[in-house]
Design an enzyme around this catalytic site. Structure first.
Site, PDB file in Angstrom:
ATOM      1  N   ASP A 113     -39.944  38.063  17.338  1.00 33.19           N
ATOM      2  CA  ASP A 113     -39.357  37.028  16.811  1.00 33.19           C
ATOM      3  C   ASP A 113     -37.826  37.461  16.356  1.00 33.19           C
ATOM      4  O   ASP A 113     -37.625  38.288  15.365  1.00 33.19           O
ATOM      5  CB  ASP A 113     -40.138  36.351  15.582  1.00 33.19           C
ATOM      6  CG  ASP A 113     -39.706  34.867  15.564  1.00 33.19           C
ATOM      7  OD1 ASP A 113     -38.367  34.952  15.342  1.00 33.19           O
ATOM      8  OD2 ASP A 113     -40.480  34.145  14.867  1.00 33.19           O
ATOM      9  N   ASN A 172     -52.174  40.208   9.971  1.00 27.76           N
ATOM     10  CA  ASN A 172     -50.807  40.450   9.714  1.00 27.76           C
ATOM     11  C   ASN A 172     -50.212  41.500   9.800  1.00 27.76           C
ATOM     12  O   ASN A 172     -50.448  42.640   9.032  1.00 27.76           O
ATOM     13  CB  ASN A 172     -50.553  39.676   8.440  1.00 27.76           C
ATOM     14  CG  ASN A 172     -48.975  39.029   8.124  1.00 27.76           C
ATOM     15  OD1 ASN A 172     -48.198  39.652   8.687  1.00 27.76           O
ATOM     16  ND2 ASN A 172     -48.945  37.902   7.667  1.00 27.76           N
ATOM     17  N   ASP A 217     -35.152  40.847  25.000  1.00 25.92           N
ATOM     18  CA  ASP A 217     -34.018  40.104  25.690  1.00 25.92           C
ATOM     19  C   ASP A 217     -32.953  39.469  24.636  1.00 25.92           C
ATOM     20  O   ASP A 217     -31.895  39.035  25.019  1.00 25.92           O
ATOM     21  CB  ASP A 217     -34.484  39.040  26.605  1.00 25.92           C
ATOM     22  CG  ASP A 217     -35.155  37.796  25.827  1.00 25.92           C
ATOM     23  OD1 ASP A 217     -35.654  37.993  24.806  1.00 25.92           O
ATOM     24  OD2 ASP A 217     -34.638  36.729  26.277  1.00 25.92           O
TER      25      ASP A 217
END
Lengths: 213, 213
Positions: free
Chosen positions: B118, B96, B154
């Site tokens: 994310d 993690n 993006d």
């Protein structure tokens, strides 16, 4: 912007000294007297035909606006807007933006607007961009502590350059939109140029930066 | 990224301890020994299926790369790349990203790559974005002085947020492209996601920022 020769422009400007202030160096440190109040002063550097600064002055009567434009043949269009609207909180200066210190005292201005400034795309002309460090120095001089620059453009290269120049100077990026007309930003007043190019689907970039002291 | 259940993934990972390092906390401060040289170490946080980090490791044999990915079912694809290429300057960690300090000592890393992280678009999830200040604190801890973060995405909202977060943190914006695939940037290595979405005409945003000390 294409410049049309308007030989009558000088004469018309001289007819409206209440709107286009003659000898503005005599007003340095005295803009509160010119406006007759102590409201914050926001200036637009390169005001063009004046749609933005006129719209802002109508929208925000508690702010004093000064539009600065070098070209006589362009500023007369801004003058027409002002004559039509008769706004007490808007003045125009027909001067070169590189001399701002001659017209404003230290901390006399609260905010600088730069809208669709000339991109000067060649690297050898970087010094002429209104977000080059010497301009950032000049704005700092006339701005209050924590004064802000609000900047929008459709020019990707100029925007990229400007964000890097702001960062290098140590300015704080407080607001950023990479597609203003598809964002939820409210109260946007469009320039003539913005109206035309955003209608064609051109993205508008916008940022607000703040001096740290 | 859609996660497919791959029950055999754990087993495969365990078969390649030379590539996916087990118990990486035991390597903290010793990565130069793991690689057998003192080359700079660049890490990719959220390495996904590994196309980027594998491509970078091939392109730059004088740099040591470590790809970090939480999901077993995803990192096995990166492992496949690595098995195929047999690169001595690339290792993978199945951990993690919030625990980076457990795996790297102060100043052990020269550069952090964040690619298509994310976006966590809801404001209440801002703390989970890999460019949130607690992550910037963590990267600072493991990076050398003047270490860099190279970030591409993006996602317009994440990019806007991240540039503001970088500025607020005092990072220097050294490079900015608002349309990477139409710029003259050379040597770009694409991620799987980037390849797919840029082919559809999606803009890719890219920045390089640097810690001031």
């Amino acid at each position: 912007m294409r410049l049309r020769n308007k030989p009558w422009a000088s004469e018309k400007i001289a007819e409206y000294p209440h709107y286009i202030i003659p000898e503005p160096e005599t007003k340095k440190g005295k803009w509160a007297d010119v406006f007759g109040n102590n409201n914050p002063i926001h200036i637009e550097v390169g005001t063009g035909k004046g749609q933005f600064v006129t719209g802002m002055a109508k929208q925000n009567p508690e702010v004093n606006y000064i539009g600065i434009e070098l070209y006589e043949s362009v500023i007369v269009s801004a003058l027409d807007h002002l004559i039509q609207e008769g706004l007490p909180n808007l003045k125009l200066l027909n001067v070169n933006a590189k001399d701002l210190k001659d017209f404003f005292d230290e901390s006399e201005v609260s905010r600088v607007y730069l809208n669709f400034s000339d991109p000067w795309p060649k690297t050898k002309h970087a010094k002429r961009r209104l977000t080059y460090k010497t301009f950032l120095d000049m704005y700092k001089h006339i701005l209050i502590p924590k004064g802000e620059i609000h900047f929008k453009t459709d020019n990707q290269g100029l925007f990229e350059y400007s964000l890097m120049s702001f960062s290098e100077y140590g300015l704080l990026l407080k607001f950023l939109s990479l597609d203003l007309h598809k964002s939820d930003f409210e109260g946007n007043v469009m320039t003539e140029y913005e109206e035309k190019f955003s209608a064609k689907g051109q993205r508008i970039y916008r940022s607000e930066v703040q001096y740290k002291d």
